[in-house]
Motif scaffolding. Structure first.
Motif, PDB file in Angstrom:
ATOM      1  N   VAL A   1     -23.823  -3.780   8.568  1.00  0.00           N
ATOM      2  CA  VAL A   1     -22.696  -4.655   8.222  1.00  0.00           C
ATOM      3  C   VAL A   1     -22.923  -6.062   8.780  1.00  0.00           C
ATOM      4  O   VAL A   1     -22.421  -7.045   8.240  1.00  0.00           O
ATOM      5  CB  VAL A   1     -21.332  -4.058   8.700  1.00  0.00           C
ATOM      6  N   VAL A   2     -23.704  -6.154   9.842  1.00  0.00           N
ATOM      7  CA  VAL A   2     -24.033  -7.470  10.415  1.00  0.00           C
ATOM      8  C   VAL A   2     -24.893  -8.238   9.402  1.00  0.00           C
ATOM      9  O   VAL A   2     -24.734  -9.439   9.204  1.00  0.00           O
ATOM     10  CB  VAL A   2     -24.811  -7.336  11.746  1.00  0.00           C
ATOM     11  N   VAL A   3     -25.783  -7.496   8.751  1.00  0.00           N
ATOM     12  CA  VAL A   3     -26.670  -8.105   7.760  1.00  0.00           C
ATOM     13  C   VAL A   3     -25.876  -8.471   6.500  1.00  0.00           C
ATOM     14  O   VAL A   3     -26.027  -9.545   5.937  1.00  0.00           O
ATOM     15  CB  VAL A   3     -27.824  -7.128   7.407  1.00  0.00           C
TER      16      VAL A   3
ATOM     17  N   ALA B   1     -16.718 -11.568   9.525  1.00  0.00           N
ATOM     18  CA  ALA B   1     -15.817 -10.676   8.782  1.00  0.00           C
ATOM     19  C   ALA B   1     -16.117  -9.217   9.096  1.00  0.00           C
ATOM     20  O   ALA B   1     -17.281  -8.827   9.185  1.00  0.00           O
ATOM     21  CB  ALA B   1     -15.981 -10.909   7.283  1.00  0.00           C
ATOM     22  N   SER B   2     -15.059  -8.427   9.238  1.00  0.00           N
ATOM     23  CA  SER B   2     -15.221  -6.977   9.312  1.00  0.00           C
ATOM     24  C   SER B   2     -15.388  -6.472   7.875  1.00  0.00           C
ATOM     25  O   SER B   2     -14.912  -7.113   6.936  1.00  0.00           O
ATOM     26  CB  SER B   2     -13.980  -6.339   9.932  1.00  0.00           C
TER      27      SER B   2
ATOM     28  N   ALA C   1     -11.403  -9.972   7.137  1.00  0.00           N
ATOM     29  CA  ALA C   1     -12.151  -8.807   6.685  1.00  0.00           C
ATOM     30  C   ALA C   1     -12.508  -9.006   5.216  1.00  0.00           C
ATOM     31  O   ALA C   1     -11.834  -9.766   4.512  1.00  0.00           O
ATOM     32  CB  ALA C   1     -11.303  -7.547   6.857  1.00  0.00           C
ATOM     33  N   TRP C   2     -13.558  -8.329   4.768  1.00  0.00           N
ATOM     34  CA  TRP C   2     -13.991  -8.478   3.385  1.00  0.00           C
ATOM     35  C   TRP C   2     -14.427  -7.125   2.848  1.00  0.00           C
ATOM     36  O   TRP C   2     -14.969  -6.306   3.588  1.00  0.00           O
ATOM     37  CB  TRP C   2     -15.123  -9.514   3.285  1.00  0.00           C
TER      38      TRP C   2
ATOM     39  N   ASP D   1     -15.522  -1.363   9.131  1.00  0.00           N
ATOM     40  CA  ASP D   1     -16.729  -1.405   9.970  1.00  0.00           C
ATOM     41  C   ASP D   1     -16.680  -2.690  10.793  1.00  0.00           C
ATOM     42  O   ASP D   1     -16.737  -3.804  10.257  1.00  0.00           O
ATOM     43  CB  ASP D   1     -17.990  -1.347   9.096  1.00  0.00           C
ATOM     44  N   ILE D   2     -16.557  -2.508  12.112  1.00  0.00           N
ATOM     45  CA  ILE D   2     -16.365  -3.661  13.010  1.00  0.00           C
ATOM     46  C   ILE D   2     -17.588  -3.918  13.897  1.00  0.00           C
ATOM     47  O   ILE D   2     -17.482  -4.599  14.914  1.00  0.00           O
ATOM     48  CB  ILE D   2     -15.096  -3.454  13.885  1.00  0.00           C
ATOM     49  N   ALA D   3     -18.743  -3.374  13.489  1.00  0.00           N
ATOM     50  CA  ALA D   3     -19.951  -3.534  14.320  1.00  0.00           C
ATOM     51  C   ALA D   3     -20.281  -5.014  14.545  1.00  0.00           C
ATOM     52  O   ALA D   3     -20.814  -5.384  15.582  1.00  0.00           O
ATOM     53  CB  ALA D   3     -21.134  -2.814  13.680  1.00  0.00           C
ATOM     54  N   ALA D   4     -19.935  -5.859  13.572  1.00  0.00           N
ATOM     55  CA  ALA D   4     -20.296  -7.281  13.692  1.00  0.00           C
ATOM     56  C   ALA D   4     -19.207  -8.106  14.372  1.00  0.00           C
ATOM     57  O   ALA D   4     -19.480  -9.212  14.839  1.00  0.00           O
ATOM     58  CB  ALA D   4     -20.571  -7.843  12.303  1.00  0.00           C
ATOM     59  N   THR D   5     -17.984  -7.594  14.412  1.00  0.00           N
ATOM     60  CA  THR D   5     -16.858  -8.428  14.851  1.00  0.00           C
ATOM     61  C   THR D   5     -16.271  -8.052  16.210  1.00  0.00           C
ATOM     62  O   THR D   5     -15.645  -8.891  16.863  1.00  0.00           O
ATOM     63  CB  THR D   5     -15.716  -8.363  13.807  1.00  0.00           C
ATOM     64  N   ALA D   6     -16.441  -6.814  16.642  1.00  0.00           N
ATOM     65  CA  ALA D   6     -15.767  -6.343  17.857  1.00  0.00           C
ATOM     66  C   ALA D   6     -16.352  -6.949  19.131  1.00  0.00           C
ATOM     67  O   ALA D   6     -15.672  -7.062  20.151  1.00  0.00           O
ATOM     68  CB  ALA D   6     -15.819  -4.824  17.932  1.00  0.00           C
ATOM     69  N   SER D   7     -17.620  -7.335  19.054  1.00  0.00           N
ATOM     70  CA  SER D   7     -18.240  -8.007  20.202  1.00  0.00           C
ATOM     71  C   SER D   7     -19.301  -8.946  19.645  1.00  0.00           C
ATOM     72  O   SER D   7     -19.697  -8.826  18.489  1.00  0.00           O
ATOM     73  CB  SER D   7     -18.883  -6.991  21.142  1.00  0.00           C
ATOM     74  N   HIS D   8     -19.721  -9.910  20.464  1.00  0.00           N
ATOM     75  CA  HIS D   8     -20.853 -10.735  20.046  1.00  0.00           C
ATOM     76  C   HIS D   8     -21.734 -11.054  21.248  1.00  0.00           C
ATOM     77  O   HIS D   8     -21.320 -10.898  22.395  1.00  0.00           O
ATOM     78  CB  HIS D   8     -20.384 -12.008  19.305  1.00  0.00           C
TER      79      HIS D   8
END
Ligand code: BES
Ligand code: MN
Ligand code: ZN
Length: 504
Positions: free
Chosen positions: A389-391, A397-398, A422-423, A473-480
């Motif tokens: 999902v990061v890619v 966006a989640s 989110a998208w 899917d929050i793998a990209a948004t929950a932390s950075h």
């Protein structure tokens, strides 16, 4: 409450105060084209003998820029920050970014409080109440500093108070303004709850430790009911998939169910299900070492559930919500699940575990089956599920996938309203075939390098056929990891907005 930073957020009409003599660490004045004609500004400028007005014309030119002044003669405030308002068509992230930089400045100054004088400038389509709510939310959540595991270098947040001033808060408006501040404050507190749980190192936030923290929450919020399930309970319910994940760990799993009933007794609940992998090594399908520490944030779906439930409880929200935190640690050991092992899920479907690093879906599928017993109106799961999902969407966006378009639409709309965006990605029948295998009803991976985020959702969709469901899917948004490594508390703002605005 360890998760609440400010003690107090107040809203005042300027007619009741003299801002020149207000005792405050930091007076923030938002400036727009009408400011020079504004009575409150005129009084401040007069007290400064024209210094403020001169500073604006000489130093404050670009929209969104700011100017920090030390103590100004004639004005009581210890420092003054003047911020040039954004144009109405500036995107929301810039408006929220401006509030964030005010808070970061206050933290740097070790300010004890902020007095925020709002201008009449607002983002397009938003009213003053949005501005108040979002000021309270953004300032509370950015005052947060993680301190728990620091002894000698600890820097505690100093900010304790926020007063939001406006010149149009009379009668019903004042009541509405106060309610907006209260809502924003409670959401900010929920964000901090989620950040805190996520930021805790994995050895300070095992499933058992999280269980303790969740149970402790009911002391502050007796309107929350918590049930907790241990390894034996999960086995009794037939959660062979969930248990296959914790099998390699010495830390036993825990599934917490938090019930909140603020709506009508007859109203079906909305269910939130959060992935709570307290650490994800990948298991036998071990992850590479680079950045593996970031897998302590693999419980941010569960942390979001915890944060949102606290917000609902604080506000006595008129909704019925059940929140599930599915916690387990994914380790490799002699007892760990091996690629090719087949387990039986609570739904009765058997699963061939081809990759032990695709563990989130294995705990979620059983939690999603369990939640069906509540006959929920809608189910939303939140999970740091895929690197893909990061890619696909980048880190702003989640990713949303759903079996009900209205639910997906309302999630996306709440993201737009709260600035926690989110998208949607498709979840079509074509995506389903990839979970086929010769050795079980389903395989836990499929699709190879194609659409990893969607294939994970397709797997979950085999367990959610009985109700209306969305997966975030929050793998990209929950932390950075840049500019600093930290949890963000997302998607607490989105989910809180969705539930509190009664969009569902
Ligand atoms: N927790 C990870 C996903 C993740 C990756 C979260 C990066 C945050 C940042 C998840 O359990 C995982 O390992 N997913 C695998 C799935 C694959 C094995 C099909 C992935 O994304 O590589
Ligand atoms: Mn994994
Ligand atoms: Zn994971």
């Amino acid at each position: 409450m360890p998760y609440k930073i400010l003690n107090n957020i107040a809203v005042k009409d300027t007619s009741s105060v003299d801002l020149t003599s207000a005792k405050t660490s930091l007076l923030v004045i938002t400036i727009n084209k009408d400011t020079l004609k504004d009575a409150d500004f005129k009084a401040l400028d007069k007290a400064s003998k024209g210094f403020l007005k001169n500073s604006i014309s000489s130093h404050l030119k670009d929209e969104g820029s700011s100017l920090l002044l030390p103590k100004v003669n004639g004005i009581e405030a210890e420092s003054i920050m003047m911020v040039k308002a954004l144009n109405a068509d500036a995107p929301l992230h810039k408006w929220l970014g401006s509030l964030k930089s005010i808070t970061k400045q206050a933290n740097k100054l070790k300010a004890k409080d902020i007095s925020l004088l709002l201008s009449s400038s607002l983002p397009e389509g938003k009213d003053i109440f949005w501005m108040i709510e979002n000021s309270a939310k953004t300032i509370e959540s950015n005052a947060y500093i993680f301190t728990e595991t620091k002894n000698k270098t600890v820097k505690n947040p100093t900010l304790k108070k926020l007063v939001i001033y406006g010149n149009d808060f009379s009668g019903a408006n004042l009541k509405k303004a106060k309610d907006s501040a209260k809502k924003g404050f409670a959401i900010g507190e929920g964000v901090n709850t989620a950040k805190y749980l996520g930021d805790l190192p994995a050895n300070h936030a095992t499933p058992k430790i999280i269980e303790k923290k969740v149970k402790a929450m009911t002391k502050d919020f007796p309107n929350l009911k918590v049930k907790s399930f241990n390894e034996k309970d999960l086995a009794k319910m037939g959660m062979g998939s969930y248990l296959s994940v914790s099998k390699g760990s010495d830390e036993p799993p825990r599934m917490m169910v938090i019930e909140y009933k603020g709506g009508k007794a007859t109203e079906k609940p909305i269910a939130l299900v959060g992935k709570g992998i307290t650490f994800d090594t990948g298991g036998v399908s071990l992850k590479p070492p680079q950045g593996m520490d970031e897998m302590k944030w693999d419980m941010c779906g569960a942390a979001t559930v915890f944060g949102v439930m606290s917000t609902l409880a604080r506000l006595n929200a008129k909704v019925n919500v059940v929140g599930i935190m599915a916690c387990a640690e994914n380790m490799c050991s002699a007892k760990a699940t091996k690629p090719g092992d087949v387990v039986t899920s609570m739904s009765g479907q058997t699963i061939e575990i081809l990759n032990t690093d695709a563990e989130g879906r294995l705990v979620l599928c059983d939690a999603l089956t369990y939640v069906g017993k509540y006959k929920p109106k809608y189910v939303i799961d939140m999970a740091t599920l895929t690197g893909a999902v990061v890619v696909a969407l980048g880190r702003h966006a989640s990713g949303v996938m759903a079996n009900d378009q209205h639910l997906a639409d309302m999630i996306i709309a709440s993201g737009e309203e709260s600035g926690d965006r989110a998208w949607q990605l498709p979840l079509w029948d074509e995506h389903q075939s990839c979970t086929n295998t010769s050795y079980a009803d389903l395989a836990n991976i499929g699709g190879g390098r194609e659409a990893g985020t969607i294939h994970a959702a397709a797997f979950l969709s085999k367990f959610t056929t009985d109700y209306k469901w969305a997966h975030i899917d929050i793998a990209a948004t929950a932390s950075h990891s840049t500019p600093v490594k930290e949890g963000t508390g997302r998607p607490v703002p989105l989910i809180s907005e969705l539930l509190l605005s009664k969009k569902l």
